[in-house]
Motif scaffolding. Sequence first.
Motif, PDB file in Angstrom:
ATOM      1  N   SER A 266       4.896   5.454  -4.533  1.00  0.00           N
ATOM      2  CA  SER A 266       5.836   4.984  -5.555  1.00  0.00           C
ATOM      3  C   SER A 266       7.044   4.344  -4.881  1.00  0.00           C
ATOM      4  CB  SER A 266       6.271   6.118  -6.492  1.00  0.00           C
ATOM      5  OG  SER A 266       7.611   6.034  -6.852  1.00  0.00           O
ATOM      6  N   VAL A 267       7.683   3.454  -5.632  1.00  0.00           N
ATOM      7  CA  VAL A 267       8.832   2.726  -5.084  1.00  0.00           C
ATOM      8  C   VAL A 267      10.010   3.665  -4.842  1.00  0.00           C
ATOM      9  CG1 VAL A 267       9.858   2.070  -7.301  1.00  0.00           C
ATOM     10  CG2 VAL A 267      10.104   0.568  -5.319  1.00  0.00           C
ATOM     11  N   VAL A 268      10.087   4.745  -5.582  1.00  0.00           N
ATOM     12  CA  VAL A 268      11.134   5.752  -5.367  1.00  0.00           C
ATOM     13  C   VAL A 268      10.523   6.882  -4.554  1.00  0.00           C
ATOM     14  CG1 VAL A 268      12.759   7.348  -6.459  1.00  0.00           C
ATOM     15  CG2 VAL A 268      12.298   5.133  -7.512  1.00  0.00           C
ATOM     16  N   SER A 269      10.615   6.763  -3.246  1.00  0.00           N
ATOM     17  CA  SER A 269       9.978   7.743  -2.371  1.00  0.00           C
ATOM     18  C   SER A 269      10.607   7.706  -0.989  1.00  0.00           C
ATOM     19  CB  SER A 269       8.478   7.454  -2.249  1.00  0.00           C
ATOM     20  OG  SER A 269       8.273   6.180  -1.628  1.00  0.00           O
ATOM     21  N   ALA A 270      10.348   8.758  -0.227  1.00  0.00           N
ATOM     22  CA  ALA A 270      10.848   8.829   1.145  1.00  0.00           C
ATOM     23  C   ALA A 270      10.214   7.761   2.011  1.00  0.00           C
ATOM     24  CB  ALA A 270      10.574  10.211   1.721  1.00  0.00           C
TER      25      ALA A 270
ATOM     26  N   SER B  16       9.099   3.189 -11.415  1.00  0.00           N
ATOM     27  CA  SER B  16       8.622   4.443 -10.826  1.00  0.00           C
ATOM     28  C   SER B  16       8.467   5.516 -11.892  1.00  0.00           C
ATOM     29  CB  SER B  16       9.604   4.925  -9.758  1.00  0.00           C
ATOM     30  OG  SER B  16       9.287   6.219  -9.318  1.00  0.00           O
ATOM     31  N   ASP B  17       7.629   6.477 -11.611  1.00  0.00           N
ATOM     32  CA  ASP B  17       7.476   7.617 -12.511  1.00  0.00           C
ATOM     33  C   ASP B  17       8.436   8.754 -12.157  1.00  0.00           C
ATOM     34  OD1 ASP B  17       5.484   6.466 -14.044  1.00  0.00           O
ATOM     35  OD2 ASP B  17       3.888   7.161 -12.698  1.00  0.00           O
TER      36      ASP B  17
ATOM     37  N   THR C 220      16.979   4.121  -2.503  1.00  0.00           N
ATOM     38  CA  THR C 220      16.070   3.830  -3.607  1.00  0.00           C
ATOM     39  C   THR C 220      16.110   5.034  -4.539  1.00  0.00           C
ATOM     40  OG1 THR C 220      13.844   3.135  -4.252  1.00  0.00           O
ATOM     41  CG2 THR C 220      13.984   4.776  -2.521  1.00  0.00           C
ATOM     42  N   GLY C 221      15.995   4.766  -5.827  1.00  0.00           N
ATOM     43  CA  GLY C 221      16.095   5.880  -6.766  1.00  0.00           C
ATOM     44  C   GLY C 221      15.968   5.419  -8.199  1.00  0.00           C
ATOM     45  N   ASN C 222      16.055   6.352  -9.074  1.00  0.00           N
ATOM     46  CA  ASN C 222      15.978   6.070 -10.502  1.00  0.00           C
ATOM     47  C   ASN C 222      17.275   6.534 -11.148  1.00  0.00           C
ATOM     48  OD1 ASN C 222      15.368   5.717 -13.160  1.00  0.00           O
ATOM     49  ND2 ASN C 222      13.358   6.713 -13.066  1.00  0.00           N
ATOM     50  N   ALA C 223      18.188   5.561 -11.403  1.00  0.00           N
ATOM     51  CA  ALA C 223      19.487   5.898 -11.978  1.00  0.00           C
ATOM     52  C   ALA C 223      19.464   5.970 -13.495  1.00  0.00           C
ATOM     53  CB  ALA C 223      20.533   4.873 -11.518  1.00  0.00           C
ATOM     54  N   GLY C 224      18.353   5.550 -14.099  1.00  0.00           N
ATOM     55  CA  GLY C 224      18.237   5.626 -15.550  1.00  0.00           C
ATOM     56  C   GLY C 224      18.823   4.398 -16.240  1.00  0.00           C
TER      57      GLY C 224
ATOM     58  N   ALA D 290       0.826  -1.212   0.000  1.00  0.00           N
ATOM     59  CA  ALA D 290       0.000   0.000   0.000  1.00  0.00           C
ATOM     60  C   ALA D 290       0.859   1.260   0.000  1.00  0.00           C
ATOM     61  CB  ALA D 290      -0.927  -0.006   1.221  1.00  0.00           C
ATOM     62  N   ILE D 291       1.995   1.200   0.711  1.00  0.00           N
ATOM     63  CA  ILE D 291       2.910   2.354   0.752  1.00  0.00           C
ATOM     64  C   ILE D 291       3.503   2.598  -0.628  1.00  0.00           C
ATOM     65  CG2 ILE D 291       5.107   3.184   1.682  1.00  0.00           C
ATOM     66  CD1 ILE D 291       2.867   3.371   3.680  1.00  0.00           C
ATOM     67  N   ILE D 292       3.888   1.498  -1.297  1.00  0.00           N
ATOM     68  CA  ILE D 292       4.468   1.630  -2.634  1.00  0.00           C
ATOM     69  C   ILE D 292       3.431   2.168  -3.614  1.00  0.00           C
ATOM     70  CG2 ILE D 292       5.434   0.330  -4.584  1.00  0.00           C
ATOM     71  CD1 ILE D 292       6.792  -1.488  -2.533  1.00  0.00           C
TER      72      ILE D 292
END
Length: 416
Positions: free
Chosen positions: A329-333, A366-367, A356-360, A323-325
């Motif tokens: 989103s998976v990339v979040s605080a 995640s958006d 967690t993050g979006n390294a490309g 539910a948190i994700i």
Amino acid sequence: MHAEIITIGDEILIGQIVDTNSAFIAKELNKIGVSVYQVTSIQDDKEHILNALNEARSRAQIVIVTGGLGPTKDDITKHTFCEYLQDTLVEDKAVLQHVEGLFAKYYKDRPISQINRNQALVPSRAEVLQNDFGTAPGMWMVDKETVFVSLPGVPFEMKNLITTKVIPKIVKQFKTPHIIHKTIVTYGIGESALAERLEDWESSLPDFIKLAYLPSLGKVRLRLSAKGEDKQVLLGAIDKECSELHVLINDVVYGIEDEETIEEIIAQLLTDKKLTLGTAESFTGGQIAKEITQIPGASAYFKGSIVSYATEAKTNILDVPKAIIEKHSVVSAAVVKYMASSAKKIFNSDFAIATTGNAGPTKGDSDAEVGTVFIAIATPKEVICEEFMMGAQRERVVQKSVNKAFEMLQKEILKF
């Protein structure tokens, strides 16, 4: 006093291997006050080697050559030195005995060949430097005012010869000045902004002290270097300038680095305070754990790591609620804080790092924009979380995030 370093090997020039030998040799020479004037990488070619030796001796009193000392026909360094110094090869009985001993110990089922025995052939004018870890000996040769040192290219063999044979001989035979370095590491400020802040202070430095800016991903190292005959004077001057520097940039300094990385500083802090650490990494893919475990003795404070790269790993292993994700989103605080708390609990550690993050180059699960990063530190009292935009290049995003995670961790450890 100046030295030059020549590395021989086609494999270096075609990018098959990285020349780490020069960096190690230069660092060791610098410690004893010998300045490296130039580093050159050349082919396994006689004319190329001869030209490089001629050029190097015109600029340096010590010329150190690595590579080209193997038993095969393409290893021509010894023969080229003989031509250069108008010398001949002779058999060194001590080296031959050493080679035979190595074969008897490690290659019992393999007869020693003549090509291996030829490793004992050295220029007649050379002083042999016993290679404890291999068959190719090091050689110390003097021609007029120049010392030529020839070493095997295998890194662990070369390193042993440099530290146990070459450096002690240089110290014994030459009077060298003292070179003192002190490096202050800053985070969170760019090189140009730092230079602008330090302009007046830098202009007032004594002539014998130089400042170098060494930027890398997420940090800028400021290296102060002092060179002279009186070591105590140099140390006093460096300490004085460092104190003044700290006043100017105290808000962005994490520490003084003298041959120590931030990982080593953290390792010492955890050891001294008897604290432990675990990690839960997503886009950093275990890089934080890798850098921690490269330090000998890390098992005393590092409990382990979970590389929860996929979203299901975060839910199934780290118990991040779906539910948190779905909500954040998976990339979040929210997600990274759960990750840090779970890692701390799973490993029963005092601290935990989570990323967690979006390294490309694409957005993945995640958006969030490429370069968006969340880092959390779970401490004995709370969970600290920060969001960053690390840019668009994947490797850069990962390494900047690793550096930032260590910076955040150090600040939290110092509170306890």
